[in-house]
Each structure stands twice: as C-alpha cells, then as structure tokens.
Design a protein around this motif. Structure first.
Motif, PDB file in Angstrom:
ATOM      1  N   SER A 291      -3.497  61.220  16.796  1.00 51.97           N
ATOM      2  CA  SER A 291      -3.751  61.527  15.391  1.00 51.97           C
ATOM      3  C   SER A 291      -3.883  63.033  15.172  1.00 51.97           C
ATOM      4  O   SER A 291      -3.943  63.504  14.046  1.00 51.97           O
ATOM      5  CB  SER A 291      -5.032  60.829  14.916  1.00 51.97           C
ATOM      6  N   HIS A 292      -3.924  63.796  16.280  1.00 52.42           N
ATOM      7  CA  HIS A 292      -3.926  65.257  16.215  1.00 52.42           C
ATOM      8  C   HIS A 292      -2.626  65.771  16.833  1.00 52.42           C
ATOM      9  O   HIS A 292      -1.986  65.054  17.614  1.00 52.42           O
ATOM     10  CB  HIS A 292      -5.129  65.841  16.961  1.00 52.42           C
ATOM     11  N   PRO A 293      -2.220  67.000  16.539  1.00 49.67           N
ATOM     12  CA  PRO A 293      -1.014  67.545  17.180  1.00 49.67           C
ATOM     13  C   PRO A 293      -1.237  67.702  18.687  1.00 49.67           C
ATOM     14  O   PRO A 293      -2.147  68.435  19.111  1.00 49.67           O
ATOM     15  CB  PRO A 293      -0.831  68.914  16.507  1.00 49.67           C
ATOM     16  N   ASN A 294      -0.442  67.016  19.476  1.00 44.30           N
ATOM     17  CA  ASN A 294      -0.556  67.113  20.937  1.00 44.30           C
ATOM     18  C   ASN A 294       0.241  68.333  21.402  1.00 44.30           C
ATOM     19  O   ASN A 294       1.360  68.217  21.917  1.00 44.30           O
ATOM     20  CB  ASN A 294      -0.032  65.839  21.596  1.00 44.30           C
ATOM     21  N   VAL A 295      -0.338  69.503  21.194  1.00 48.10           N
ATOM     22  CA  VAL A 295       0.375  70.764  21.365  1.00 48.10           C
ATOM     23  C   VAL A 295      -0.544  71.783  22.039  1.00 48.10           C
ATOM     24  O   VAL A 295      -1.742  71.814  21.785  1.00 48.10           O
ATOM     25  CB  VAL A 295       0.830  71.300  19.980  1.00 48.10           C
ATOM     26  N   LEU A 296       0.034  72.599  22.899  1.00 43.83           N
ATOM     27  CA  LEU A 296      -0.648  73.754  23.481  1.00 43.83           C
ATOM     28  C   LEU A 296      -0.139  75.003  22.772  1.00 43.83           C
ATOM     29  O   LEU A 296       1.073  75.204  22.656  1.00 43.83           O
ATOM     30  CB  LEU A 296      -0.356  73.850  24.981  1.00 43.83           C
ATOM     31  N   ARG A 297      -1.053  75.840  22.314  1.00 44.06           N
ATOM     32  CA  ARG A 297      -0.668  77.090  21.661  1.00 44.06           C
ATOM     33  C   ARG A 297      -0.969  78.261  22.591  1.00 44.06           C
ATOM     34  O   ARG A 297      -2.022  78.313  23.216  1.00 44.06           O
ATOM     35  CB  ARG A 297      -1.444  77.270  20.352  1.00 44.06           C
ATOM     36  N   VAL A 298      -0.023  79.185  22.699  1.00 38.76           N
ATOM     37  CA  VAL A 298      -0.245  80.412  23.467  1.00 38.76           C
ATOM     38  C   VAL A 298      -0.087  81.603  22.531  1.00 38.76           C
ATOM     39  O   VAL A 298       0.763  81.599  21.636  1.00 38.76           O
ATOM     40  CB  VAL A 298       0.720  80.532  24.674  1.00 38.76           C
ATOM     41  N   CYS A 299      -0.924  82.611  22.730  1.00 44.38           N
ATOM     42  CA  CYS A 299      -0.932  83.799  21.881  1.00 44.38           C
ATOM     43  C   CYS A 299      -0.722  85.036  22.746  1.00 44.38           C
ATOM     44  O   CYS A 299      -1.378  85.188  23.785  1.00 44.38           O
ATOM     45  CB  CYS A 299      -2.257  83.926  21.133  1.00 44.38           C
ATOM     46  N   LEU A 300       0.182  85.899  22.313  1.00 41.95           N
ATOM     47  CA  LEU A 300       0.435  87.157  23.006  1.00 41.95           C
ATOM     48  C   LEU A 300      -0.299  88.272  22.278  1.00 41.95           C
ATOM     49  O   LEU A 300      -0.135  88.456  21.068  1.00 41.95           O
ATOM     50  CB  LEU A 300       1.932  87.447  23.051  1.00 41.95           C
ATOM     51  N   ILE A 301      -1.101  89.006  23.037  1.00 47.70           N
ATOM     52  CA  ILE A 301      -1.942  90.058  22.469  1.00 47.70           C
ATOM     53  C   ILE A 301      -1.670  91.353  23.203  1.00 47.70           C
ATOM     54  O   ILE A 301      -1.682  91.394  24.444  1.00 47.70           O
ATOM     55  CB  ILE A 301      -3.436  89.692  22.587  1.00 47.70           C
ATOM     56  N   GLU A 302      -1.399  92.414  22.481  1.00 39.36           N
ATOM     57  CA  GLU A 302      -1.259  93.754  23.061  1.00 39.36           C
ATOM     58  C   GLU A 302      -2.581  94.480  22.897  1.00 39.36           C
ATOM     59  O   GLU A 302      -3.065  94.639  21.764  1.00 39.36           O
ATOM     60  CB  GLU A 302      -0.144  94.525  22.345  1.00 39.36           C
ATOM     61  N   GLN A 303      -3.174  94.901  24.005  1.00 42.08           N
ATOM     62  CA  GLN A 303      -4.465  95.589  23.933  1.00 42.08           C
ATOM     63  C   GLN A 303      -4.416  96.913  24.665  1.00 42.08           C
ATOM     64  O   GLN A 303      -3.851  97.011  25.760  1.00 42.08           O
ATOM     65  CB  GLN A 303      -5.579  94.721  24.534  1.00 42.08           C
ATOM     66  N   ASP A 304      -5.015  97.906  24.046  1.00 37.64           N
ATOM     67  CA  ASP A 304      -5.202  99.194  24.697  1.00 37.64           C
ATOM     68  C   ASP A 304      -6.299  99.034  25.732  1.00 37.64           C
ATOM     69  O   ASP A 304      -7.420  98.631  25.407  1.00 37.64           O
ATOM     70  CB  ASP A 304      -5.606 100.243  23.654  1.00 37.64           C
ATOM     71  N   GLU A 305      -5.990  99.336  26.992  1.00 37.01           N
ATOM     72  CA  GLU A 305      -6.968  99.128  28.059  1.00 37.01           C
ATOM     73  C   GLU A 305      -8.257  99.901  27.824  1.00 37.01           C
ATOM     74  O   GLU A 305      -9.325  99.504  28.239  1.00 37.01           O
ATOM     75  CB  GLU A 305      -6.368  99.513  29.420  1.00 37.01           C
ATOM     76  N   LYS A 306      -8.163 101.038  27.140  1.00 38.12           N
ATOM     77  CA  LYS A 306      -9.361 101.820  26.878  1.00 38.12           C
ATOM     78  C   LYS A 306     -10.298 101.086  25.925  1.00 38.12           C
ATOM     79  O   LYS A 306     -11.485 101.378  25.871  1.00 38.12           O
ATOM     80  CB  LYS A 306      -8.973 103.183  26.286  1.00 38.12           C
ATOM     81  N   GLN A 307      -9.739 100.152  25.142  1.00 39.80           N
ATOM     82  CA  GLN A 307     -10.541  99.416  24.179  1.00 39.80           C
ATOM     83  C   GLN A 307     -10.878  98.007  24.647  1.00 39.80           C
ATOM     84  O   GLN A 307     -11.602  97.294  23.962  1.00 39.80           O
ATOM     85  CB  GLN A 307      -9.796  99.351  22.845  1.00 39.80           C
TER      86      GLN A 307
END
Length: 458
Positions: A291-307
């Motif tokens: 009854s729910h979406p049987n889905v895996l979501r992946v997110c790509l994030i660019e981060q400055d290592e200094k932050q």
C-alpha cells in the motif's frame, strides 16, 4: 568538494533496489555491464525498466542468464524461496541469508505464470527456459575472484567489505568460520551482480561518502528451508547490529541481508538527510507491491569538505564509588548501546576524592540508549549531555598480503589523499602469535608492503 550518497530507505533496501536506484541517479549502465562481464561469470544481460509503484516512477532491475542471454533468460524479478533443499533467491525483499555446505544442480524448463507455495507463500511470474547450476559459493571463493579481477581498486575494496560483512554474520548465526560459509542468496549470480554492480555504480558516480537513513526491516514470520523464521531474518538482524532501525509496521521482509550488508560495509553515518543541497535523486523499485511505494530513494549531495560536519552527543558522569569491574562492564554495555567511543579519565572530586570521569560519544539516534546504560550500569546519580560537531575522514579498508599472511589496513582519506593508515590490530596480533614474533615486526612488514604496492588509489 566531496560527493555524498544518501540512501533514503523509507521502504527498506535490497541489492537490486540499490543498483537500479543508482542507475536511475545517473550511473552508466554500459560501464557497469562491461566491468561485470570482465569477471568469470556465466553469460548474462543487465537492463533496467521503468515501473510505477503506488504512483511513484522508478527503475527496476532485469537480469537475464543463460548460454545465450538473448534467447534463454531468467528474469530478475522472482519472489520466492523453495523449501526443497536450497533457497533459489533473487534478493527482492526475500534473500533470507541462510547458508548451507552442499552443492547441487537441477535442470528445468517451463513456461508459467502462477501463484504457488513451497512451504513459503510467494508470487512467481516469469517466463524462462534454461539449464543452470544453482552453485552455492564459498565466501572465500567470491572474495578471491574479486581480488584477482581487473576491477578498480576501490570497487574491489568496497565489494569485499560487503561480502565480508555478510559472511561474518552468517558465520556467527551458523557457528562457522566466515570463510567457509556457503551462500544461497549471496552465492546466486544475480546477488553477486547486485553487490559488485552497486560498487561499480558508486565508482562511476565518483561517490566519496555514503550515508543512510534508519532502516526499516519489516516484521512477521517467513517459511524457509530451516523452518519458520522471524522477520527480520537472523542474518539481516546480525548485520544491522549497531545500525538504527525504523519501526515501519509492514508484515513482510523489507530489508534483505544483501541490502543490510551494503549499508553495514559502506555507510559511515546513519541519520536524517543532511542539511545540504541535493544535486539529484534516483529511485529503485522492489518486486513486491504494498500500500506504500516499494521504492528505495538515493540522493546525491555535493558538499564542501571544509563545511562537512557531523553532529554527535557527549555524555559525562563522574564516579568516586564505582569499582573497576563495574566500569569495565559499563563500557561493554555502552558500546552495545551504540556508543561511538567510551573512555575514562582520572579526576579529583569534592573533598579531594580520586575519581573517574566517564565520557561517552554517541550519534544522536543512540544517545538515549547510552544515557540509560550509563545510569543503569554505574553508580552515578545523573548524566550530563552536550551537543558537539565533528569532522570525520572517509574510511577505507584494504587487504595487504605480507609474509605473515593477509592483514587488513584501515585508511583515512581526505579527497584523493591518504591522511592516516594503520593495520587492524586483531589481524596483526593473530599473525604475531602464529609466527611467534613481536607485533611491531608485523606492523613494520605491513608498512613496507604498503610502500611497494599502490594501495592509494580510490
């Protein structure tokens, strides 16, 4: 800049869901396919198709096996586990992670679409006509094939770590040496492709850091070759030990041993989605319909290592009436509760009493359990809590072959540079005992080997 991948496991995770989500995110399927075909595998074909799960569009993995993958195919969309001596599993929310020490094969040719049960209720809809051996591979053999392959070094390292995480859990469950574990689901070709394919996709996307949400496992019971087993499966729960779980009340298996192994071996943080801009997202579908979406979501994030910083909690308590035995036991309980680190510092307290300051480092999701353990297992009447931030380097394990045997080395990376590295103590100590030499001699040998062989390629 560092590229961070976040697994949003709101409906669980399986190997095929992870691979298809990464392809949807932008991983080059041609690159993955070509690298996989360089391995000593039976003929196969790998594709993805677009499906809709409860209104959510996602990619779904399709694998084909056979002497001619174009004509003799086995569609990678099964949902079953036969209870006749083996588990013919394909990592779609059901690869139950049990192992056996036997080999067998069977031939079959059929064309059907029906529901049936082999002591385990399941749906089974596919067309196939093939002749293949369900080989139950040893963990050591799988790892050997990966190590001797031409795959990129970071792909080798990540893949081996996933198989090792699963093998260690299987070995503990069945009372076996991890190297001797025979896998059903992980030994199946499609699951091997899932694991190595995920690591290839991460490499193609140039992912440096992997993080994850808390993990839902599902609940209930399922029929397997060994009998009626709980959900999550024993191997899955063993792998997920120390990882925060999400109480998503679904009467089915949501996270498989393969999915759990990927997170255990590769993720360095579990928690909420980081407060950082998301570059893009990908969605990978499972086989079952809920009854729910049987889905895996992946997110790509660019981060400055200094932050890039991680939130942690620090718990403290001062003790002047707690025995050494009690404190040692308290440390064990705190680590079981998910503490990142526990240490004792000698202090002088009121009335000039010598005492001990107990300090516990914890991720926010484990803090309450650690606080409870500290109050329960020591003589303190209260615990101080503060919130800190910390910066951590990316961790990577490499295997170094020495004249004293194979030693694991832990490396700390910053961007493309190794900042620190050190042999795994237990490996070095085992080698020193076996050869009757000082442990420093093992460390020196590892250092020499590291200087001779390129272990610095990400």
């Amino acid at each position: 800049m560092s590229r961070v991948l976040y697994f949003d496991c709101f409906a669980g995770i399986a190997g095929d869901m992870a691979l298809s989500a990464l392809i949807d995110l932008g991983a080059d399927i041609e690159y993955i396919r070509e690298q996989l075909k360089s391995l000593p595998f039976d003929p196969f074909e790998l594709q993805v198709e677009t499906v809709v799960k409860q209104g959510m569009s996602a990619k779904k993995l399709v694998l084909q096996f056979g002497k001619d993958a174009d004509n003799a195919v086995q569609i990678h969309s099964h949902e079953h586990s036969h209870d006749h001596g083996h588990s013919h599993s394909h990592d779609h929310e059901h690869d139950h992670g049990h192992s056996h020490s036997h080999d067998h094969s069977h031939d079959h040719s059929h064309d059907h679409s029906h529901d049936h049960s082999h002591d385990h209720s399941h749906d089974h809809s596919h067309d196939h006509s093939h002749d293949h051996s369900h080989e139950h591979r040893k963990a050591s053999g799988i790892i050997k094939d990966i190590r001797e392959s031409s795959l990129p070094e970071r792909v080798k390292s990540r893949s081996i770590r996933v198989f090792q995480a699963i093998a260690i859990a299987e070995g503990k469950i069945h009372g076996m040496n991890p190297e001797d574990v025979h896998f059903h689901e992980v030994g199946a070709m499609d699951s091997i492709i899932d694991i190595i394919g995920v690591c290839l996709a991460l490499e193609n996307l140039e992912i440096d850091i992997i993080e994850s949400s808390p993990v839902p496992t599902g609940r209930g019971r399922m029929r397997m070759a060994h009998g009626l087993y709980p959900i999550p499966a024993p191997a899955t729960l063993e792998i997920l030990q120390g990882i925060p779980l999400d109480d998503f009340a679904v009467e089915s298996e949501l996270t498989t041993p393969t999915g759990a192994g990927i997170l255990k071996a590769l993720a360095t943080r579990f928690g909420l989605l980081p407060a950082a801009p998301i570059e893009r997202m990908g969605y990978g579908a499972g086989t079952k319909d809920f009854s729910h979406p049987n889905v895996l979501r992946v997110c790509l994030i660019e981060q400055d290592e200094k932050q890039m910083r991680e939130k942690i909690h620090v718990l403290e308590a001062q003790l002047d009436d707690c025995t050494g035995e009690m404190m040692a036991f308290a440390m064990e309980r705190l680590m079981d509760a998910g503490a990142l680190d526990v240490y004792f510092t000698s202090v002088y307290m009121k009335k000039n009493r010598p005492g001990v300051l107990v300090t516990v480092l914890s991720l926010p999701e484990h803090t309450d359990q650690c606080e409870d353990a500290l109050l329960r297992e020591t003589t303190t009447f209260g615990v101080r809590r503060s919130e800190w931030s910390r910066k951590i380097l990316e961790r990577k394990w490499v295997q170094v072959d020495t004249k004293y045997g194979r030693i694991q080395v832990k490396q700390a990376w910053q961007e493309q540079t190794v900042i620190h590295q050190a042999p795994e103590y237990e490996d070095a100590a085992k080698a020193a005992r076996a050869h009757g030499i000082p442990i420093k001699q093992v460390y020196d040998e590892v250092t020499e080997r590291l200087s001779q062989v390129n272990y610095y390629t990400k």
